[in-house]
Design a protein around this motif. Structure first.
Motif, PDB file in Angstrom:
ATOM      1  N   VAL A 378      13.636  51.096  42.447  1.00  0.00           N
ATOM      2  CA  VAL A 378      14.390  51.571  42.635  1.00  0.00           C
ATOM      3  C   VAL A 378      14.666  52.498  42.119  1.00  0.00           C
ATOM      4  O   VAL A 378      14.674  54.299  42.280  1.00  0.00           O
ATOM      5  N   THR A 379      13.214  53.490  41.060  1.00  0.00           N
ATOM      6  CA  THR A 379      13.400  54.517  40.400  1.00  0.00           C
ATOM      7  C   THR A 379      11.403  55.218  41.916  1.00  0.00           C
ATOM      8  O   THR A 379      11.584  56.115  40.744  1.00  0.00           O
ATOM      9  N   GLY A 380      11.055  54.528  41.663  1.00  0.00           N
ATOM     10  CA  GLY A 380      10.486  54.862  42.994  1.00  0.00           C
ATOM     11  C   GLY A 380      10.511  56.238  43.986  1.00  0.00           C
ATOM     12  O   GLY A 380      11.437  56.000  44.459  1.00  0.00           O
ATOM     13  N   SER A 381      10.254  56.592  44.875  1.00  0.00           N
ATOM     14  CA  SER A 381      10.148  57.734  45.347  1.00  0.00           C
ATOM     15  C   SER A 381      10.510  57.159  47.177  1.00  0.00           C
ATOM     16  O   SER A 381      10.537  56.699  47.361  1.00  0.00           O
ATOM     17  N   VAL A 382      12.023  58.455  47.156  1.00  0.00           N
ATOM     18  CA  VAL A 382      12.309  58.102  48.912  1.00  0.00           C
ATOM     19  C   VAL A 382      10.673  58.148  49.601  1.00  0.00           C
ATOM     20  O   VAL A 382      11.305  56.887  51.186  1.00  0.00           O
ATOM     21  N   GLU A 383      10.186  58.710  49.698  1.00  0.00           N
ATOM     22  CA  GLU A 383       8.612  58.489  50.307  1.00  0.00           C
ATOM     23  C   GLU A 383       7.702  57.315  50.597  1.00  0.00           C
ATOM     24  O   GLU A 383       7.394  57.240  51.988  1.00  0.00           O
ATOM     25  N   ASP A 384       7.824  56.763  49.306  1.00  0.00           N
ATOM     26  CA  ASP A 384       7.770  55.326  49.297  1.00  0.00           C
ATOM     27  C   ASP A 384       8.537  54.124  49.507  1.00  0.00           C
ATOM     28  O   ASP A 384       8.277  53.487  48.877  1.00  0.00           O
ATOM     29  N   ASP A 385       9.635  54.824  50.139  1.00  0.00           N
ATOM     30  CA  ASP A 385      10.687  53.892  50.348  1.00  0.00           C
ATOM     31  C   ASP A 385      11.342  53.006  48.991  1.00  0.00           C
ATOM     32  O   ASP A 385      11.445  51.624  49.451  1.00  0.00           O
ATOM     33  N   LEU A 391      15.966  57.218  36.581  1.00  0.00           N
ATOM     34  CA  LEU A 391      15.955  55.952  35.837  1.00  0.00           C
ATOM     35  C   LEU A 391      17.009  55.003  36.206  1.00  0.00           C
ATOM     36  O   LEU A 391      17.913  54.258  36.494  1.00  0.00           O
ATOM     37  N   LYS A 392      16.411  54.022  35.520  1.00  0.00           N
ATOM     38  CA  LYS A 392      17.520  52.570  35.560  1.00  0.00           C
ATOM     39  C   LYS A 392      17.466  51.802  34.409  1.00  0.00           C
ATOM     40  O   LYS A 392      16.550  51.970  33.595  1.00  0.00           O
ATOM     41  N   TRP A 393      18.647  51.173  34.158  1.00  0.00           N
ATOM     42  CA  TRP A 393      19.039  50.522  33.305  1.00  0.00           C
ATOM     43  C   TRP A 393      18.028  48.933  33.415  1.00  0.00           C
ATOM     44  O   TRP A 393      18.016  48.246  34.202  1.00  0.00           O
ATOM     45  N   ASN A 394      17.428  48.990  32.561  1.00  0.00           N
ATOM     46  CA  ASN A 394      16.859  47.608  32.304  1.00  0.00           C
ATOM     47  C   ASN A 394      17.994  46.340  31.470  1.00  0.00           C
ATOM     48  O   ASN A 394      18.398  46.197  30.539  1.00  0.00           O
ATOM     49  N   MET A 395      18.527  45.927  32.716  1.00  0.00           N
ATOM     50  CA  MET A 395      19.505  44.890  32.165  1.00  0.00           C
ATOM     51  C   MET A 395      18.283  43.447  32.198  1.00  0.00           C
ATOM     52  O   MET A 395      19.153  42.659  31.604  1.00  0.00           O
ATOM     53  N   GLU A 429       9.748  50.744  36.465  1.00  0.00           N
ATOM     54  CA  GLU A 429      10.355  51.394  37.150  1.00  0.00           C
ATOM     55  C   GLU A 429      10.369  52.226  35.572  1.00  0.00           C
ATOM     56  O   GLU A 429      10.196  52.305  34.374  1.00  0.00           O
ATOM     57  N   ASN A 430      11.495  53.464  35.907  1.00  0.00           N
ATOM     58  CA  ASN A 430      11.728  54.352  34.971  1.00  0.00           C
ATOM     59  C   ASN A 430      12.898  53.881  33.541  1.00  0.00           C
ATOM     60  O   ASN A 430      13.931  53.840  34.629  1.00  0.00           O
ATOM     61  N   TYR A 431      12.652  53.157  32.691  1.00  0.00           N
ATOM     62  CA  TYR A 431      14.005  52.717  32.487  1.00  0.00           C
ATOM     63  C   TYR A 431      14.907  52.818  31.336  1.00  0.00           C
ATOM     64  O   TYR A 431      14.266  53.499  30.392  1.00  0.00           O
ATOM     65  N   ILE A 432      16.069  52.677  30.946  1.00  0.00           N
ATOM     66  CA  ILE A 432      16.769  52.790  30.346  1.00  0.00           C
ATOM     67  C   ILE A 432      16.686  52.104  29.533  1.00  0.00           C
ATOM     68  O   ILE A 432      17.674  50.719  29.770  1.00  0.00           O
ATOM     69  N   LEU A 433      16.871  51.384  28.100  1.00  0.00           N
ATOM     70  CA  LEU A 433      17.641  49.945  27.420  1.00  0.00           C
ATOM     71  C   LEU A 433      18.414  50.403  27.000  1.00  0.00           C
ATOM     72  O   LEU A 433      18.896  51.242  26.178  1.00  0.00           O
TER      73      LEU A 433
END
Length: 636
Positions: A378-385, A391-395, A429-433
């Motif tokens: 989800v927070t990976g680069s577009v070039e790496d698909d 950032l991503k919420w860590n649900m 991923e790069n997470y937010i708690l």
């Protein structure tokens, strides 16, 4: 033959071409209602996309809502209707009168309108954004080199309409944008937050939707003032070094007759097939991500908030509902993609395009995904698909954490893994708690009332939980009111229970959160290597029988490090021994037993010297008197 160059406000051939390709990133400067001058006449230039309409006219205060007074001219091939109307004034009300192919007339608010009539009114208002002045240039320059992976982010999630209210007023008593900014800035600076995340800003018809069913994507809600007031608020936050994040809702929109639904009498913004174009559970419409003009509408809207209103980031709501064709649907309610799968390939491409453009044009801005599944990269680069989010919420962490915290301490030993599991994937991923508004509504209880026990136990449980959250890898988000242990669930119909701060227990929780936030912000060990195992080290992740967790946060080069010890039971450990990485002195810098946090205030040493004694698989250790639900944070 030379092509006639359009005036700045007019829709030209190039505008139509780019919009049709989905790449007109500033189309909001052309569609909508814009102050203009034709010859010597001042007025407003109106433009709207209605490809299948028979005709469109502008109705409003200025023509007594006469459907025939101001017909619009259709431009091919896209079906954009335009007209110039002289003498229209700022804040005049208007709508587009759309004649559908069936010969019916519907009155629509402007999809690109910048200001709206206060609900229950449903018209748009003319607004001139060009007159807004900004003084946050230093903030914007610094933002260009700001890197979220290396900087602290402690986010205060807030809803303006229920943060505070003016008592005794006949209207809703809402604080306006300027009043909110002044009071909230003082509060956030005192508490130590770095960002505010605002929900319910884009114009929406129903208060109870909390702003998650949007009508005016380009309009700050009129509940709290004008677009100019909104800009003043953002500017004021920036002048006080606080970032501003907005909730953004590209997943769906409501069916209200004056909104986007069946805009020109046909599914214009939504998928035509109800199996793709409707959410059965939510009763809303789903954007057609395969249509260039719709993608352009959404991408230009994201850019509008970031570039026109200087917003620092967008938290993208309900990402999972966009990625999966069968989200919230039963068999027979959805259509598979061309490969027979449940992935919405058009939405995936949309996210890659969206994030590439927004972040490419605006270094230092943030795109944050509220994504609740195990979708990879989800927070990976577009070039790496990857999808390209910042950032991503860590649900997953949120679910495990709240379920563990609800347990009677006696049973926590059997669920110890729920508090350690998130670290096993913390760097995927790069997470937010997050402990967001969603966790304190719909009978889920406030954070305090999730806690087991009575009296002291409830407050102590909450404090140890917050300490664990602040020490854990990942950025932080806490919904308003939970920082002082709000008793009731949140409701958009009333202000927070600020009166609770007259009681010691609530003030002590607030003191604890305030000091944790300032500790987080001033210690690089807490944030600068969030995306690396070098920044986090378990001392003992396996002390299940005592429900105690100990870990170290490292700064780059390990110049200054913090040791956390968190006791999740009411059992005191008078000689708790903890293993440590080195034979150093360990300085106690935060102790939940202090009186200011509701503890007993027992005197204890400030400095602890590690000795050569094996513990937790380490050659060195020291002992500490750990109280019930005790938290100790040491610096070394």
């Amino acid at each position: 033959m030379a092509v006639k160059k359009p005036k700045p406000y007019e829709i030209g051939e190039l505008d139509q071409y780019l919009f049709g390709q989905g790449n007109h990133y500033e189309i909001y400067k052309k569609l909508g209602a814009h102050k203009a001058k034709k010859g010597k006449k001042e007025g407003v230039y109106f433009a709207v996309w209605a490809p299948h309409a028979r005709s469109v006219s502008v109705v409003g205060d200025f023509n007594e809502w006469n459907m025939e007074a101001n017909p619009m001219e259709r431009a091919e091939p896209l079906g954009i209707y335009t007209c110039f109307i002289p003498d229209v004034k700022e804040y005049d009300l208007y709508k587009f009168c759309v004649e559908t192919y069936q010969g019916e007339f519907v009155f629509k608010a402007d999809p690109f309108g910048n200001y709206a009539e206060l609900r229950p009114g449903t018209a748009s208002r003319v607004a001139d954004l060009t007159k807004i002045t900004w003084t946050d240039n230093v903030w914007l320059e610094n933002r260009k080199t700001w890197k979220h992976t290396e900087q602290p982010m402690s986010i205060y999630e807030a809803h303006i309409g229920s943060w505070k209210r003016h008592p005794g007023r006949e209207d809703d008593g809402f604080y306006n944008y300027r009043e909110f900014a002044k009071e909230c800035v003082n509060y956030l600076k005192d508490m130590g937050y770095t960002h505010v995340e605002l929900i319910g800003i884009a114009e929406h018809p129903f208060d109870g939707s909390w702003g998650y069913q949007v009508i005016g994507y380009f309009a700050p809600t009129s509940r709290y003032g004008t677009p100019e007031d909104f800009a003043w608020m953002v500017n004021y936050f920036h002048r006080n070094k606080i970032g501003v994040i907005l909730d953004w809702v590209p997943a769906h929109f409501p069916r209200d007759i004056h909104g986007l639904a069946d805009f020109d009498g046909t599914p214009t913004y939504e998928y035509a097939d109800p199996k793709k174009g409707e959410h059965p559970d939510w009763g809303t419409k789903i954007f057609d991500y395969g249509k260039n003009e719709v993608r352009n509408f959404l991408i230009s809207n994201a850019l509008f908030w970031v570039e026109q209103f200087h917003v620092d980031g967008l938290r993208v709501d309900a990402v999972a509902s966009m990625l999966y064709l069968d989200y919230g649907k039963q068999d027979g309610q959805w259509v598979a993609n061309k490969y027979g799968g449940n992935k919405n390939l058009e939405a995936i491409d949309f996210f890659k395009h969206l994030n590439s453009v927004v972040l490419g044009r605006n270094p230092g801005a943030l795109m944050i995904a509220e994504e609740s599944t195990a979708w990879p990269k989800v927070t990976g680069s577009v070039e790496d698909d990857g999808l390209g989010f910042s950032l991503k919420w860590n649900m997953g962490w949120m679910h495990d954490f709240t379920e563990y915290m609800k347990l009677d301490p006696y049973f926590r030993k059997d669920h110890h893994y729920q508090m350690t599991f998130a670290m096993s994937y913390a760097h995927s991923e790069n997470y937010i708690l997050v402990l967001s508004h969603d966790e304190v509504v719909h009978l889920k209880c406030s954070m305090l009332n999730k806690m087991p026990g009575l009296g002291f136990d409830k407050y102590a449980n909450l404090k140890v939980g917050y300490a664990f959250m602040m020490g854990h890898a990942g950025k932080k988000l806490l919904f308003m009111g939970q920082e002082f242990a709000q008793l009731r669930e949140w409701s958009e119909e009333r202000e927070l229970d600020w009166f609770l701060l007259a009681e010691d227990e609530h003030r002590q929780v607030q003191n604890w959160v305030r000091d944790l936030l300032h500790l987080y912000k001033r210690n690089k060990a807490m944030y600068e290597m969030d995306d690396s195992w070098d920044g986090f080290e378990w001392i003992n992740a396996d002390d299940a029988s005592r429900s105690i967790f100990s870990f170290v946060r490292h700064s780059r080069g390990k110049k200054k490090n913090l040791l956390f010890v968190c006791n999740f039971t009411p059992m005191a450990r008078d000689d708790y021994r903890v293993g440590v990485p080195r034979k150093k002195q360990y300085k106690l810098i935060m102790n939940s037993d202090d009186e200011q946090y509701g503890g007993k205030g027992e005197e204890r040493p400030e400095i602890y010297k590690a000795v050569k004694k094996e513990c937790d698989g380490r050659p060195f250790s020291f002992a500490y008197k750990l109280p019930p639900y005790g938290v100790a944070i040491f610096e070394f």
